[in-house]
Each structure stands twice: as structure tokens, then as C-alpha cells.
Design a protein around this motif. Sequence first.
Motif, mmCIF file in Angstrom:
data_model
loop_
_atom_site.group_PDB
_atom_site.id
_atom_site.type_symbol
_atom_site.label_atom_id
_atom_site.label_comp_id
_atom_site.label_asym_id
_atom_site.label_seq_id
_atom_site.Cartn_x
_atom_site.Cartn_y
_atom_site.Cartn_z
ATOM 1 N N MET A 1 -47.712 2.393 -39.485
ATOM 2 C CA MET A 1 -47.572 3.463 -39.111
ATOM 3 C C MET A 1 -47.058 3.760 -37.913
ATOM 4 S SD MET A 1 -51.290 5.330 -40.047
ATOM 5 C CE MET A 1 -51.212 6.733 -38.826
ATOM 6 N N PHE A 2 -45.925 4.629 -37.659
ATOM 7 C CA PHE A 2 -45.112 4.879 -36.556
ATOM 8 C C PHE A 2 -46.079 5.307 -35.444
ATOM 9 C CE2 PHE A 2 -42.027 5.132 -39.975
ATOM 10 C CZ PHE A 2 -41.009 4.525 -39.568
ATOM 11 N N ALA A 3 -47.313 5.803 -35.500
ATOM 12 C CA ALA A 3 -48.094 6.186 -34.698
ATOM 13 C C ALA A 3 -48.395 4.872 -33.869
ATOM 14 C CB ALA A 3 -49.233 6.870 -34.889
ATOM 15 N N ASP A 4 -48.372 3.742 -34.455
ATOM 16 C CA ASP A 4 -48.416 2.544 -33.649
ATOM 17 C C ASP A 4 -47.855 2.505 -32.417
ATOM 18 O OD1 ASP A 4 -50.455 1.795 -35.623
ATOM 19 O OD2 ASP A 4 -49.132 0.428 -36.569
ATOM 20 N N GLN A 5 -46.668 2.926 -32.362
ATOM 21 C CA GLN A 5 -45.873 2.857 -31.276
ATOM 22 C C GLN A 5 -46.162 3.918 -30.070
ATOM 23 O OE1 GLN A 5 -41.722 2.718 -32.543
ATOM 24 N NE2 GLN A 5 -42.443 2.289 -34.546
ATOM 25 N N LEU A 6 -47.102 4.857 -30.340
ATOM 26 C CA LEU A 6 -47.472 5.715 -29.268
ATOM 27 C C LEU A 6 -48.570 5.139 -28.313
ATOM 28 C CD1 LEU A 6 -47.805 8.928 -31.757
ATOM 29 C CD2 LEU A 6 -45.623 8.130 -30.080
ATOM 30 N N THR A 7 -48.732 5.709 -27.161
ATOM 31 C CA THR A 7 -49.938 5.368 -26.220
ATOM 32 C C THR A 7 -51.110 5.898 -26.959
ATOM 33 O OG1 THR A 7 -49.702 7.243 -24.868
ATOM 34 C CG2 THR A 7 -48.189 5.270 -24.272
ATOM 35 N N GLN A 8 -52.338 5.620 -26.467
ATOM 36 C CA GLN A 8 -53.607 6.124 -26.934
ATOM 37 C C GLN A 8 -53.623 7.489 -26.406
ATOM 38 O OE1 GLN A 8 -55.389 4.553 -28.877
ATOM 39 N NE2 GLN A 8 -56.982 6.105 -28.908
ATOM 40 N N GLU A 9 -52.920 7.803 -25.488
ATOM 41 C CA GLU A 9 -53.037 9.204 -24.858
ATOM 42 C C GLU A 9 -52.404 10.244 -25.891
ATOM 43 O OE1 GLU A 9 -52.546 11.938 -20.785
ATOM 44 O OE2 GLU A 9 -51.382 9.933 -20.911
ATOM 45 N N GLN A 10 -51.019 9.667 -26.220
ATOM 46 C CA GLN A 10 -50.092 10.138 -27.222
ATOM 47 C C GLN A 10 -50.714 10.445 -28.441
ATOM 48 O OE1 GLN A 10 -46.842 7.753 -26.425
ATOM 49 N NE2 GLN A 10 -45.782 9.195 -25.202
ATOM 50 N N ARG A 11 -51.475 9.480 -29.163
ATOM 51 C CA ARG A 11 -52.276 9.393 -30.322
ATOM 52 C C ARG A 11 -53.209 10.827 -30.301
ATOM 53 N NH1 ARG A 11 -52.865 3.599 -29.972
ATOM 54 N NH2 ARG A 11 -51.013 2.794 -30.658
ATOM 55 N N GLN A 12 -53.921 10.752 -29.227
ATOM 56 C CA GLN A 12 -54.949 11.727 -28.924
ATOM 57 C C GLN A 12 -54.189 13.174 -29.217
ATOM 58 O OE1 GLN A 12 -58.469 11.634 -28.249
ATOM 59 N NE2 GLN A 12 -57.997 13.685 -29.264
ATOM 60 N N VAL A 13 -52.884 13.475 -28.456
ATOM 61 C CA VAL A 13 -52.233 14.563 -28.533
ATOM 62 C C VAL A 13 -52.163 14.870 -30.129
ATOM 63 C CG1 VAL A 13 -49.961 15.804 -28.107
ATOM 64 C CG2 VAL A 13 -51.338 14.622 -26.382
ATOM 65 N N VAL A 14 -51.464 13.707 -30.886
ATOM 66 C CA VAL A 14 -51.072 13.963 -32.024
ATOM 67 C C VAL A 14 -52.333 14.497 -33.098
ATOM 68 C CG1 VAL A 14 -50.475 12.557 -34.462
ATOM 69 C CG2 VAL A 14 -49.279 12.240 -32.377
ATOM 70 N N PHE A 15 -53.690 13.624 -32.789
ATOM 71 C CA PHE A 15 -54.846 14.131 -33.418
ATOM 72 C C PHE A 15 -55.183 15.654 -33.025
ATOM 73 C CE2 PHE A 15 -59.282 15.070 -33.963
ATOM 74 C CZ PHE A 15 -59.493 14.482 -35.238
ATOM 75 N N ASP A 16 -54.969 15.928 -31.808
ATOM 76 C CA ASP A 16 -55.498 17.246 -31.571
ATOM 77 C C ASP A 16 -54.663 18.528 -32.088
ATOM 78 O OD1 ASP A 16 -57.417 16.145 -29.816
ATOM 79 O OD2 ASP A 16 -56.336 16.616 -27.842
ATOM 80 N N LEU A 17 -53.171 18.102 -32.146
ATOM 81 C CA LEU A 17 -52.115 18.924 -32.653
ATOM 82 C C LEU A 17 -52.349 18.975 -34.088
ATOM 83 C CD1 LEU A 17 -48.910 18.092 -30.663
ATOM 84 C CD2 LEU A 17 -50.153 20.087 -30.354
ATOM 85 N N ALA A 18 -52.603 17.929 -34.635
ATOM 86 C CA ALA A 18 -52.865 17.922 -36.247
ATOM 87 C C ALA A 18 -54.075 18.641 -36.558
ATOM 88 C CB ALA A 18 -52.971 16.519 -36.720
ATOM 89 N N ALA A 19 -55.036 18.483 -35.784
ATOM 90 C CA ALA A 19 -56.272 19.365 -36.138
ATOM 91 C C ALA A 19 -56.284 20.896 -35.911
ATOM 92 C CB ALA A 19 -57.355 19.045 -35.108
ATOM 93 N N ASN A 20 -55.448 21.122 -35.045
ATOM 94 C CA ASN A 20 -55.060 22.772 -34.696
ATOM 95 C C ASN A 20 -54.010 22.980 -35.707
ATOM 96 O OD1 ASN A 20 -53.071 24.568 -33.221
ATOM 97 N ND2 ASN A 20 -54.783 24.534 -31.902
ATOM 98 N N LEU A 21 -53.189 22.156 -36.299
ATOM 99 C CA LEU A 21 -52.232 22.680 -37.344
ATOM 100 C C LEU A 21 -52.984 22.850 -38.702
ATOM 101 C CD1 LEU A 21 -49.382 23.103 -38.392
ATOM 102 C CD2 LEU A 21 -49.065 20.653 -38.751
ATOM 103 N N ALA A 22 -53.875 21.848 -39.064
ATOM 104 C CA ALA A 22 -54.708 22.089 -40.135
ATOM 105 C C ALA A 22 -55.444 23.197 -40.300
ATOM 106 C CB ALA A 22 -55.565 20.621 -40.240
ATOM 107 N N ALA A 23 -55.774 23.845 -39.217
ATOM 108 C CA ALA A 23 -56.604 25.083 -39.215
ATOM 109 C C ALA A 23 -55.530 26.318 -39.313
ATOM 110 C CB ALA A 23 -57.451 25.041 -37.952
#
Length: 134
Positions: A1-23
Motif C-alpha cells: 500500500m502506498f500509505a506505507d510511505q506516510l508517517t503515522q500522523e499522516q495515516r491517522q489523517v487519512v483514516f479520519d478523512l476517510a471516516a468523515n468521507l464515508a459518512a
Amino acid sequence: MFADQLTQEQRQVVFDLAANLAAADNDISEEEVQYLKDFSDAYGIEYDLDKGDLNIDKALSVLDSKKARVITLQELIKLSYKDGHFGKEEQDKVLLLAQKMGLNNTEFLMRIEAWVRQGFDWVFEGEQMLGEDD
């Protein structure tokens, strides 16, 4: 996964945005839930879908490189396709996020979407071939 190239803080942002988008369409599909669970498991992120009060601008400030922003958009579009279609509400939200990230080049966004779609097609084709009887 390309997300492997992100920092942990950036991955948290991806998750947060994804959860927000899913809703965004007020209907989180089983496939979207599974994507979010898999992402949280893969990166040790707390599985919490309550992101309605997310400060988008603050979250986006963590994505401090073009690579991080492109990977984030790719993940968000990938999530959007999980329920079988990239709906209007999701498209509008992804476009708005892209604009806030400074990636509001429509042609570039179409390239990212095509990249995601090709990935899904590739997986589907492989599953079809592996499911065929000899």
C-alpha cells in the motif's frame, strides 16, 4: 500500500478523512466499514468512525508534501469505490479536499481516479481468472 510511505500522523489523517468521507452520503456501506477496519488494523489506528467534528484544515496541514496529499486522495477515492460507485456526494467532498490541498487540477484528479479504477479492475480480473475451473 502506498500509505506505507506516510508517517503515522499522516495515516491517522487519512483514516479520519476517510471516516468523515464515508459518512458523506449518510450511509456507510459494509465494504467501507471493512476498508476502515483493515486500514486501522494495518496501521494501529484506533477504529473510531465518529469524525463529524473533524477539523479538516488542521488535518490537511499534516499532509506537508505533494506525495502525502496524492496518497491521501488515492486512499479516499479507493474508499469511495468500495461500495461499487463513486457517488456525487463523495466526488464533491473529494474535490473540495483536493482544492484545499492545492491539488485542484481536474486532469490530475482524473488520473488519480483512473489509477484507483485500474487497481480495482486488476483485482477483479485476477479474482475472475483464479475462480475459473480448468
